[in-house]
Design an enzyme around this catalytic site. Structure first.
Site, mmCIF file in Angstrom:
data_model
loop_
_atom_site.group_PDB
_atom_site.id
_atom_site.type_symbol
_atom_site.label_atom_id
_atom_site.label_comp_id
_atom_site.label_asym_id
_atom_site.label_seq_id
_atom_site.Cartn_x
_atom_site.Cartn_y
_atom_site.Cartn_z
ATOM 1 N N TYR A 39 -5.629 -2.267 -14.047
ATOM 2 C CA TYR A 39 -5.530 -3.622 -13.513
ATOM 3 C C TYR A 39 -6.469 -4.540 -14.289
ATOM 4 O O TYR A 39 -7.632 -4.241 -14.486
ATOM 5 C CB TYR A 39 -5.914 -3.680 -12.030
ATOM 6 C CG TYR A 39 -5.620 -5.045 -11.451
ATOM 7 C CD1 TYR A 39 -4.376 -5.318 -10.882
ATOM 8 C CD2 TYR A 39 -6.549 -6.081 -11.540
ATOM 9 C CE1 TYR A 39 -4.068 -6.565 -10.411
ATOM 10 C CE2 TYR A 39 -6.240 -7.339 -11.074
ATOM 11 C CZ TYR A 39 -5.002 -7.581 -10.501
ATOM 12 O OH TYR A 39 -4.701 -8.828 -10.042
ATOM 13 N N HIS A 195 -6.573 -13.867 -2.844
ATOM 14 C CA HIS A 195 -6.576 -12.637 -3.617
ATOM 15 C C HIS A 195 -7.200 -11.474 -2.861
ATOM 16 O O HIS A 195 -7.295 -10.371 -3.384
ATOM 17 C CB HIS A 195 -7.340 -12.826 -4.935
ATOM 18 C CG HIS A 195 -6.516 -13.519 -5.965
ATOM 19 N ND1 HIS A 195 -6.795 -14.785 -6.409
ATOM 20 C CD2 HIS A 195 -5.390 -13.142 -6.604
ATOM 21 C CE1 HIS A 195 -5.884 -15.138 -7.297
ATOM 22 N NE2 HIS A 195 -5.023 -14.165 -7.433
ATOM 23 N N ARG A 225 0.123 -14.438 -17.746
ATOM 24 C CA ARG A 225 -0.178 -13.023 -17.562
ATOM 25 C C ARG A 225 1.013 -12.379 -16.874
ATOM 26 O O ARG A 225 1.904 -13.063 -16.391
ATOM 27 C CB ARG A 225 -1.440 -12.822 -16.732
ATOM 28 C CG ARG A 225 -1.322 -13.273 -15.301
ATOM 29 C CD ARG A 225 -2.568 -12.935 -14.501
ATOM 30 N NE ARG A 225 -2.716 -11.505 -14.322
ATOM 31 C CZ ARG A 225 -2.493 -10.862 -13.167
ATOM 32 N NH1 ARG A 225 -2.120 -11.525 -12.098
ATOM 33 N NH2 ARG A 225 -2.661 -9.552 -13.078
ATOM 34 N N ASN A 227 2.415 -9.434 -13.990
ATOM 35 C CA ASN A 227 2.131 -8.564 -12.873
ATOM 36 C C ASN A 227 3.407 -7.748 -12.650
ATOM 37 O O ASN A 227 4.469 -8.140 -13.108
ATOM 38 C CB ASN A 227 1.777 -9.385 -11.641
ATOM 39 C CG ASN A 227 1.046 -8.550 -10.619
ATOM 40 O OD1 ASN A 227 0.703 -7.389 -10.869
ATOM 41 N ND2 ASN A 227 0.819 -9.132 -9.452
ATOM 42 N N LYS A 319 1.013 -1.229 -4.445
ATOM 43 C CA LYS A 319 2.279 -1.700 -4.991
ATOM 44 C C LYS A 319 3.480 -1.161 -4.198
ATOM 45 O O LYS A 319 4.627 -1.448 -4.535
ATOM 46 C CB LYS A 319 2.391 -1.346 -6.475
ATOM 47 C CG LYS A 319 1.409 -2.172 -7.311
ATOM 48 C CD LYS A 319 1.549 -1.951 -8.790
ATOM 49 C CE LYS A 319 0.510 -2.730 -9.586
ATOM 50 N NZ LYS A 319 0.796 -4.178 -9.687
#
Ligand code: FES
Lengths: 349, 321
Positions: A39, A195, A225, A227, A319
């Site tokens: 991560y 977050h 970015r 994810n 996830k």
């Protein structure tokens, strides 16, 4: 190519007719540059990339455009709270409208056009059959607020962040394709609050560094970015509000159907400083690709197997695929002969 | 990251003497295109080649943010300073090509405010000019209280009164006029935000008065860019890049880092934004902490330094750059 040939007629719910053409598979933004996944905030300048790739342009308009916009309208009809904007964010909405209209008209002149005479603007969106004359910065000349207006015509979710007191506040958004988070829940929160659920990252201090970076984000220098997560069935709207509708899907995955039903879900997140409002726009664009399609690229097949197999448990839990991991690994292992993979995430030519 | 966006090549199209201390400059893009839009309170960093010394000075944008044909700044001549303002005053002429940064806003409006109350001292008027133009276009409620030494030095007062009428209140020190702050603050409607820009003394006075009267911190906004002070030359060891550099008497540590091609982030170059914060690895001597970013603790322990404004005297300074 006519409009009808380029854009898919497909659905993201019910009978799930969503599909990627071979061309769309090749340009899928596979998010793993190496066999190990860590991560990180890994932001890079959002500059135009390889022709044909998803970052050839500021905003990517692909074959799913028309169907995704139809899906957004469907979700909004059921739940209008997916689009919210606090009153002081209207100016940021205009900034976003300008950014999207100018980018679309510049990058896809065959589909979009914008003509301006002072604040009198004329917008044409051919794929969606829209022809709109309006006055820039005058809300009464559009059928709805500027953010809602333009994000009903742009793929991906969007949030707008106001910057105050050395942090960022999510205070407007259009969120209908989210990976398990909720605008209605997050609106009004600051950077660290929204977050809070990400494990590991807090200990690494990545959010403090990311926030410092974002507070200094400059107009004209957007960043991006990636994810990623996993979704069973090509459902765009995996919102917490809808968990009863999509959650149970996870339990019906089998060896036989996993290739078709299990999708890797990649978010291309970009961040733009907006000029007039000083707010930050955060488009979150979602790409889905079935395991079956992914393994057509041998490099991705090998690497995806290794990443899924070796991911720490807490991330697989976060996830949401810890339960199905053994099944995934079993399926993917068939396509991994143990050969080394080349660095970077482009498929082998 | 020296914060990303490409510099904008511009041509100076106007240099106007506003009064005996202030000159106004107008820049348009060299390629004839539009300037980026900006928000009231934003500044641009102007790059100067001052006889071989590269100077980067931040100046507030004072034009109407709705006007994208050009940017305007005002520069007050500072005789005692390091030369940036003197360079602008004596060398910058119409037709000259320069580089400026895209806009950055460290003094933004809070658009949630029911009313915007602005207090300006001297050259501190410039960010408010852009903010008032923007608020006017948005139909928002605002009021300006603007103090200057005398009529001659009250730059732009006449124009502001013409543009914004009764919303502009003027005060001249030499005529014995002063802002009656207590009364002014006491009479504001709930949800008012207070903005102040001007000399240090004025900012402290306004903020401390408002705080003492119970104004919430989130409703108070101020901007003060410090000019990097001059001093003795000093030497700094850079642990990360393995270099040793000397900072000249009229140079800042940040400028010396840049001259040595060491990547050093910045935004305001005036000790306010926090972007240049750098860890101190060893300090054998005394750091003049000239910023208003670090906490009293960090300053006392010399754990960090702000290279844009702070200096050093002593035997050895090692920083993490
Ligand atoms: S650059 Fe802003 S504090 Fe140093």
């Amino acid at each position: 190519m006519s409009l009808d040939d380029f854009f898919n007629d497909e659905s993201f719910f019910g009978d799930y007719t969503f599909k990627n053409s071979p061309r769309a598979v090749k340009r899928f933004p596979f998010p793993f540059p190496e066999d190990d996944y860590m991560y990180s905030v890994n932001m890079e300048p959002h500059v135009p990339g390889r022709p044909g790739s998803v970052f050839e342009h500021t905003f990517d308009v692909d074959e799913h455009y028309v169907a995704e916009m139809r899906d957004r309208a469907r979700v909004l009809k059921q739940d209008p709270l997916r689009c919210q904007s606090l009153p002081h964010m209207t100016l940021a909405g205009w900034d976003l409208l300008e950014l999207i209209m100018e980018s679309f008209a510049r990058d896809y002149p065959q589909w979009f056009s914008l003509t301006k005479s002072g604040n009198d603007w004329h917008w044409i969106n051919r794929p969606l059959n829209i022809d709109q004359k309006f006055t820039f910065l005058d809300e009464t000349t559009l059928p709805c607020g500027p953010m809602e207006y333009i994000t009903r015509q742009a793929q991906g979710d969007f949030t707008l962040q106001d910057q105050r007191e050395d942090t960022l506040w999510v205070e407007a958004g259009m969120v209908t394709t989210q990976a398990d988070w909720s605008l209605d829940f997050d609106i009004g929160m600051n950077f660290h609050q929204w977050h809070a659920p990400v494990p590991v990252a807090h200990e690494l201090g990545v959010f403090d560094r990311a926030l410092k970076f974002l507070l200094a984000l400059q107009h004209g220098a957007p960043v991006r970015r990636f994810n990623w997560t996993m979704t069973v069935d090509p459902l765009l709207d995996t919102s917490p509000e809808n968990y009863p509708k999509w959650g149970p899907g996870k339990t019906t995955l089998t060896k036989e159907n996993i290739g078709k039903r299990q999708h890797l879900r990649v978010e291309l997140q970009t961040l733009f400083r907006l000029p007039r409002s000083n707010a930050i726009a955060f488009p979150i664009r979602c790409y889905l690709c079935s395991f079956e399609d992914l393994v057509t690229q041998p490099k991705w097949a090998r690497r995806l197997h290794r990443v899924v197999r070796d991911l720490p448990d807490e991330l697989a839990t976060y996830k949401g695929f810890i339960r199905n991991r053994p099944l995934m690994v079993e399926y993917l292992s068939q396509f991994d002969d143990g050969a080394p993979t080349s660095p970077g995430w482009w498929p082998e030519e | 990251m020296s914060v990303g966006a490409a510099k904008i090549p511009v041509i100076v199209t106007e240099v106007v003497e506003v009064n005996s201390l202030i000159k106004r400059f107008r820049f348009v893009r060299e390629d004839g295109g539009e300037m980026p839009g900006f928000s009231g309170g934003a500044h641009t960093v102007v790059e100067m080649d001052d006889h071989g010394v590269r100077r980067l000075n931040a100046y507030s944008l004072m034009g109407d943010p709705g006007d994208r044909t050009g940017y305007e700044i005002s520069v007050r001549r500072d005789e005692a300073g390091r030369g940036g303002s003197l360079y602008m005053h004596s060398h910058v002429k119409p037709g000259m090509r320069m580089l400026i940064s895209p806009p950055v806003n460290l003094f933004p409006l809070d658009l949630r405010a029911k009313k915007h109350l602005m207090i300006a001292g001297g050259i501190g008027i410039t960010p408010f000019m852009a903010q008032m133009a923007q608020l006017d276009a948005l139909g928002a409620r605002f009021e300006l209280h603007y103090a200057a030494r005398d009529r001659e030095l009250g730059a732009y007062m006449a124009e502001l009164v013409e543009r914004h009428g009764e919303r502009v209140h003027r005060y001249f020190d030499v005529e014995g006029q002063a802002i009656n702050l207590q009364t002014l603050l006491a009479g504001q409607p709930l949800g008012t935000h207070l903005y102040v820009c001007g000399p240090k003394g004025m900012i402290n006075w306004v903020l401390s008065t408002a705080t003492a009267m119970g104004w919430p911190k989130g409703a108070l906004h101020s901007e003060e860019f410090l000019a990097p002070p001059v001093g003795q030359a000093f030497t700094v060891e850079l642990a990360a890049s393995g270099k040793t550099i000397t900072v000249g008497p009229a140079q800042s540590l940040l400028e010396a880092l840049e001259a040595a091609e060491v990547d050093a982030p910045y935004l305001c170059r005036g000790g306010a934004c926090g972007q240049c914060e750098t860890k101190v690895i060893r300090c054998d001597g005394h750091i003049d902490h000239n910023d208003h970013w670090l906490s009293a603790d960090q300053k006392a322990q010399n754990s960090h330094i702000m290279p844009c404004v702070s200096r050093f005297t002593g035997a050895a300074l090692v920083i993490d750059r």
